[in-house]
Write a protein that holds these residues in place. Structure first.
Motif, PDB file in Angstrom:
ATOM      1  N   GLN A  40       1.101  -0.851   0.176  1.00 38.87           N
ATOM      2  CA  GLN A  40      -0.405   0.183   0.019  1.00 38.87           C
ATOM      3  C   GLN A  40       1.064   1.198   0.238  1.00 38.87           C
ATOM      4  O   GLN A  40       2.192   1.495   0.929  1.00 38.87           O
ATOM      5  CB  GLN A  40      -1.079  -0.145   1.319  1.00 38.87           C
ATOM      6  CG  GLN A  40      -1.955  -1.142   0.718  1.00 38.87           C
ATOM      7  CD  GLN A  40      -2.593  -0.969  -0.228  1.00 38.87           C
ATOM      8  OE1 GLN A  40      -3.777   0.222  -0.470  1.00 38.87           O
ATOM      9  NE2 GLN A  40      -3.344  -1.940  -0.548  1.00 38.87           N
ATOM     10  N   PRO A  41       0.296   2.097  -0.585  1.00 38.86           N
ATOM     11  CA  PRO A  41       1.483   3.444  -0.474  1.00 38.86           C
ATOM     12  C   PRO A  41       1.240   4.211   0.101  1.00 38.86           C
ATOM     13  O   PRO A  41      -0.106   4.286   1.136  1.00 38.86           O
ATOM     14  CB  PRO A  41       0.706   4.290  -2.044  1.00 38.86           C
ATOM     15  CG  PRO A  41      -0.882   3.662  -2.094  1.00 38.86           C
ATOM     16  CD  PRO A  41      -0.805   2.460  -1.485  1.00 38.86           C
ATOM     17  N   SER A  42       2.149   4.997   0.813  1.00 34.11           N
ATOM     18  CA  SER A  42       2.266   5.569   2.529  1.00 34.11           C
ATOM     19  C   SER A  42       1.568   6.431   1.688  1.00 34.11           C
ATOM     20  O   SER A  42       1.546   7.432   1.166  1.00 34.11           O
ATOM     21  CB  SER A  42       3.823   5.792   2.042  1.00 34.11           C
ATOM     22  OG  SER A  42       4.722   6.487   1.946  1.00 34.11           O
ATOM     23  N   ALA A  43       1.165   7.591   3.351  1.00 37.64           N
ATOM     24  CA  ALA A  43       0.926   8.785   3.706  1.00 37.64           C
ATOM     25  C   ALA A  43       1.536   9.632   2.132  1.00 37.64           C
ATOM     26  O   ALA A  43       0.649  10.460   1.657  1.00 37.64           O
ATOM     27  CB  ALA A  43       0.680   9.044   4.174  1.00 37.64           C
ATOM     28  N   GLU A  44       2.974   9.907   2.110  1.00 34.13           N
ATOM     29  CA  GLU A  44       3.193  10.904   1.678  1.00 34.13           C
ATOM     30  C   GLU A  44       3.547   9.864  -0.099  1.00 34.13           C
ATOM     31  O   GLU A  44       3.011  11.485  -0.369  1.00 34.13           O
ATOM     32  CB  GLU A  44       4.779  10.850   2.218  1.00 34.13           C
ATOM     33  CG  GLU A  44       4.974  11.184   3.561  1.00 34.13           C
ATOM     34  CD  GLU A  44       4.763  10.487   4.969  1.00 34.13           C
ATOM     35  OE1 GLU A  44       4.223   9.408   4.646  1.00 34.13           O
ATOM     36  OE2 GLU A  44       4.834  10.184   6.343  1.00 34.13           O
ATOM     37  N   LYS A  67       0.947  12.751  -4.966  1.00 37.15           N
ATOM     38  CA  LYS A  67      -0.099  12.208  -5.957  1.00 37.15           C
ATOM     39  C   LYS A  67      -1.714  12.951  -5.470  1.00 37.15           C
ATOM     40  O   LYS A  67      -2.413  12.648  -6.536  1.00 37.15           O
ATOM     41  CB  LYS A  67      -0.647  10.876  -6.164  1.00 37.15           C
ATOM     42  CG  LYS A  67       0.668  10.088  -6.602  1.00 37.15           C
ATOM     43  CD  LYS A  67       0.510   8.658  -6.323  1.00 37.15           C
ATOM     44  CE  LYS A  67       1.795   7.846  -7.270  1.00 37.15           C
ATOM     45  NZ  LYS A  67       1.532   6.591  -7.046  1.00 37.15           N
ATOM     46  N   ALA A  68      -1.217  13.832  -4.429  1.00 36.32           N
ATOM     47  CA  ALA A  68      -2.852  15.324  -4.957  1.00 36.32           C
ATOM     48  C   ALA A  68      -4.185  14.079  -4.295  1.00 36.32           C
ATOM     49  O   ALA A  68      -4.776  14.131  -4.613  1.00 36.32           O
ATOM     50  CB  ALA A  68      -2.674  15.811  -5.395  1.00 36.32           C
ATOM     51  N   ILE A  69      -3.398  13.148  -3.999  1.00 35.59           N
ATOM     52  CA  ILE A  69      -5.370  12.440  -2.706  1.00 35.59           C
ATOM     53  C   ILE A  69      -5.297  12.058  -1.031  1.00 35.59           C
ATOM     54  O   ILE A  69      -3.693  12.029  -0.886  1.00 35.59           O
ATOM     55  CB  ILE A  69      -4.205  10.788  -3.470  1.00 35.59           C
ATOM     56  CG1 ILE A  69      -3.741  10.357  -4.912  1.00 35.59           C
ATOM     57  CG2 ILE A  69      -5.945   9.255  -2.808  1.00 35.59           C
ATOM     58  CD1 ILE A  69      -3.888   8.989  -5.777  1.00 35.59           C
ATOM     59  N   ALA A  70      -6.240  12.043  -0.972  1.00 38.12           N
ATOM     60  CA  ALA A  70      -6.096  12.899   0.481  1.00 38.12           C
ATOM     61  C   ALA A  70      -5.532  10.812   1.076  1.00 38.12           C
ATOM     62  O   ALA A  70      -6.064   9.573   0.501  1.00 38.12           O
ATOM     63  CB  ALA A  70      -7.700  12.148   0.424  1.00 38.12           C
TER      64      ALA A  70
END
Length: 694
Positions: free
Chosen positions: A25-29, A34-37
């Motif tokens: 899973q992509p990290s929060a950073e 990518k401008a995704i919440a």
């Protein structure tokens, strides 16, 4: 010997039970980059299935599922054409549901003064038989003195008191009871319809600046008023030598000197009162056709010189009289308006109506401004445009925003508002990016013509004593900012404050606001000019950062941030991130509905109008992500929210981007929608635009 590559059934079952390696899973950073919440993983859900454009079977299945599900809201359909809407309005007037207001208010057919000539229905029994069931709740007018102004037509008629059916002595002023002001008076509207409204201050200012209309003119036949003229082609009559209300029309004639200079549309036979009169011929020259000797030539030169001198003295005297009529007040002599440190709710098209502004005032907004109104429509007396100037008594710091292309149009509109409305300031929009506005020379189009900007501001500020402000973008074309070169002059032209939206017209909302450029303009502005910043303010941290980075900035205007979460004003004042619950958000919507019924009416028409604007607002509020669901706070305005579950069913429903779910929320507050109801949001969710529109 068995083949090792062949597995028995038991081995296959064992392998099937082993979970496949999960994708990282992509990290929060990474999501933020990518401008995704960055929503917490436990709240994420698969995106809902959408009908594919190229798969007709999916479309048919989705349509059938919506029709078979009785609880589902109506599907989204296209907007109706104006001709179809007009036809439906005519049919509605002939129906029994279109009851006469006087009859509905009193319950007696004899109360209508028009009797059989009335265009409304007087059939009370048929109206009662077809009237929809009353809505839950209390009538919004019960708390005010006097009966409900809608009587039997009210959708809360069952809650009316017995004495509420009787008609009070004299007409009922609904505006006073609801605390509203700035209503268009009928006598003013008739003068505007007939183009007989006088604008002495605006005309004096235009004459002083040399900006009197220079369109083709001709005297009106049978009229003894020498000053009244009519413009060829548009048919608009104006009593002051200018095309007035039709100056912004596509076939209208420009009324400013700059327009003739820039667009080269001047006419040879223009009649202009302000131009210096032609050389007055002496009586000797008019009668004498004989050759002149040297003495006569010298005498003629002396006479010409004396005539020119007398003419110039006359012109100077006329200008002095005009100066007395429109002496430009020094900014210190005008009413001082201080925007510093105040929370300013931006003028918002469609959603920024009076009920919405009341909600924002309750949540902490200090300054409110009405929706943008077109000058030409105001000068024509259009009631729908004048409704945008309405003000509620709770709006203690209130302004209106107007938009026009030419100095005469804007100056006369400013004087009209100053005479017949109660406002604290008037804002002139010079940054609107909408094509229909820009194509007529207004809005952002003025950024390409600084001399016309000067004429508009100078003439308008001279016409009234009310504070005049302007709203601009950084420029018209991307990469070509120009407000920094004009910021010194804007204060000298007569504006008290300027709001700078940190984007160009070509960018629309496709990029983040350029606050560094706003800071540059604020530092370069004269001390007499207040500079307000606008763009992407979505939390109290954004507010604090902009104020600390540039102390010269007076305040920040809040626009889309207030549309998505109107409690941003509370967050700024209390300096906290409010993890608002779904119940608290629903209470805000209830307040909006109550204010809407007071403003648009509690009859069926008022209920559906309130529902329409509520749905428009819900198309923005669905973008809000609760604080408790985020890995990184605060939410940024450019983050794209993924599909997620809320902490309860209502929060999940409020997060939906489906119009059908918005309709369900409206039914919780205003009852079931009528049969055949459709809704299409006026503003698209994405703000990107094609390059050719810039």
């Amino acid at each position: 010997m068995e083949d090792p590559n062949v597995l028995d059934n038991t081995s296959k079952d064992v392998l099937a039970e082993v979970p496949a390696p999960a994708k990282s899973q992509p990290s929060a950073e990474e999501l933020v980059a990518k401008a995704i919440a960055p929503v917490k993983r436990e709240f994420l859900r698969p995106p809902p299935l959408r009908a594919c454009d190229g798969n007709n079977n999916n479309k048919a299945d989705d349509k059938a599922s919506v029709q078979n599900d009785g609880a589902s809201a109506p599907i989204l359909k296209e907007k109706k054409s104006k001709r179809q809407q007009k036809r439906e309005r005519r049919q509605e007037q002939k129906s029994a549901l279109h009851i006469c207001p006087e009859v509905a208010k009193s319950g007696k057919v004899s109360s209508c003064p028009y009797n059989e000539k009335c265009r409304f229905s007087h059939d009370l029994e048929a109206f009662k038989a077809q009237k929809p069931d009353d809505l839950e709740g209390m009538c919004p007018f019960l708390s005010s003195a006097g009966p409900c102004p809608y009587g039997l037509a009210c959708r809360f008629a069952g809650t009316h008191k017995d004495d509420n059916v009787e008609v009070a002595s004299g007409p009922i002023d609904r505006d006073k009871r609801s605390g509203e002001m700035n209503a268009l008076k009928k006598d003013v509207q008739k003068l505007l319809w007939k183009n007989k409204m006088k604008f002495p201050k605006a005309d004096a200012a235009l004459k002083f600046l040399g900006l009197v209309g220079q369109g083709k003119k001709k005297k009106i036949e049978g009229n003894n008023d020498d000053d009244q003229i009519v413009v060829n082609g548009s048919g608009a009559v104006d009593g002051n030598g200018c095309c007035g209300a039709t100056a912004d029309s596509s076939n209208g004639v420009d009324c400013s000197t700059e327009f003739l200079e820039e667009d080269k549309l001047g006419e040879a036979d223009v009649a202009d009162e302000l131009r210096p009169p032609k050389k007055t011929k002496c009586s000797i020259d008019e009668t004498s056709l004989m050759p002149l000797d040297n003495d006569q030539i010298h005498h003629e030169k002396d006479m010409d010189k004396s005539c020119k001198q007398s003419d110039s003295e006359t012109i100077i005297e006329n200008i002095a009289e005009d100066n007395d009529k429109c002496l430009k007040l020094h900014p210190r002599e005008k009413k001082l308006i201080d925007f510093r440190e105040k929370l300013y709710l931006a003028p918002l098209t469609t959603v920024g109506n009076l009920p919405y502004r009341r909600v924002c005032k309750f949540l902490g907004a200090d300054v409110t401004c009405g929706e943008m109104a077109m000058c030409t429509n105001l000068l024509q007396g259009q009631a729908s445009e004048w409704a945008l100037l309405r003000r509620h008594s709770s709006e203690d710091f209130f302004g209106v925003q107007i938009c026009g292309a030419y100095p005469d149009t804007v100056a006369r509109t400013v004087e009209l508002i100053d005479q017949h409305c109660t406002v604290d300031f008037i804002d002139v929009n010079m940054g609107c990016p909408i094509d229909i506005v820009v194509n007529k020379g207004a809005g952002s189009a003025l950024l390409t013509k600084p001399m016309r900007m000067k004429s508009v501001i100078d003439a308008s500020s001279r016409a009234v004593d009310t504070t005049l402000t302007i709203k601009v973008r950084t420029g018209y074309f991307e990469g070509k900012n120009r407000i920094d070169s004009l910021i010194q002059d804007i204060g000298n032209w007569g504006a008290t404050a300027v709001t700078i939206h940190g984007r160009t017209r070509q960018q629309r909302y496709s990029k983040l606001a350029d606050w560094e450029y706003i800071y540059k303009c604020a530092r370069a502005a004269p001390s007499s000019l207040q500079v307000l910043g606008n763009g992407d303010v979505f939390s109290y941290l954004d507010w604090n950062n902009h104020k600390s980075d540039c102390p010269e900035l007076s305040t920040c205007m809040i626009a889309r941030g207030a549309l998505i979460k109107p409690w941003i004003f509370t967050e700024i004042k209390e300096q906290r991130h409010w993890d608002i619950t779904s119940g608290e958000r629903l209470n805000i919507l209830k307040d909006y509905v109550r204010f809407g019924l007071e403003h648009w009416g509690s009859d069926s028409k008022g209920v559906e109008t309130t529902r329409h604007f509520l749905l428009e607002w819900l198309s923005y509020t669905c973008r809000y992500i609760p604080v408790g669901l985020l890995d990184v706070i605060p939410q940024r305005i450019n983050w794209r929210p993924p599909s997620y579950f809320g902490r309860d069913d209502l929060e999940t429903l409020m997060a939906s981007d489906s119009a059908a779910d918005w309709i369900r929320i409206s039914e919780m507050l205003l009852g079931k929608v009528p049969s055949g109801f459709t809704f299409a949001p006026k503003h698209k969710s994405n703000a990107y635009d094609r390059a050719e529109n810039g």
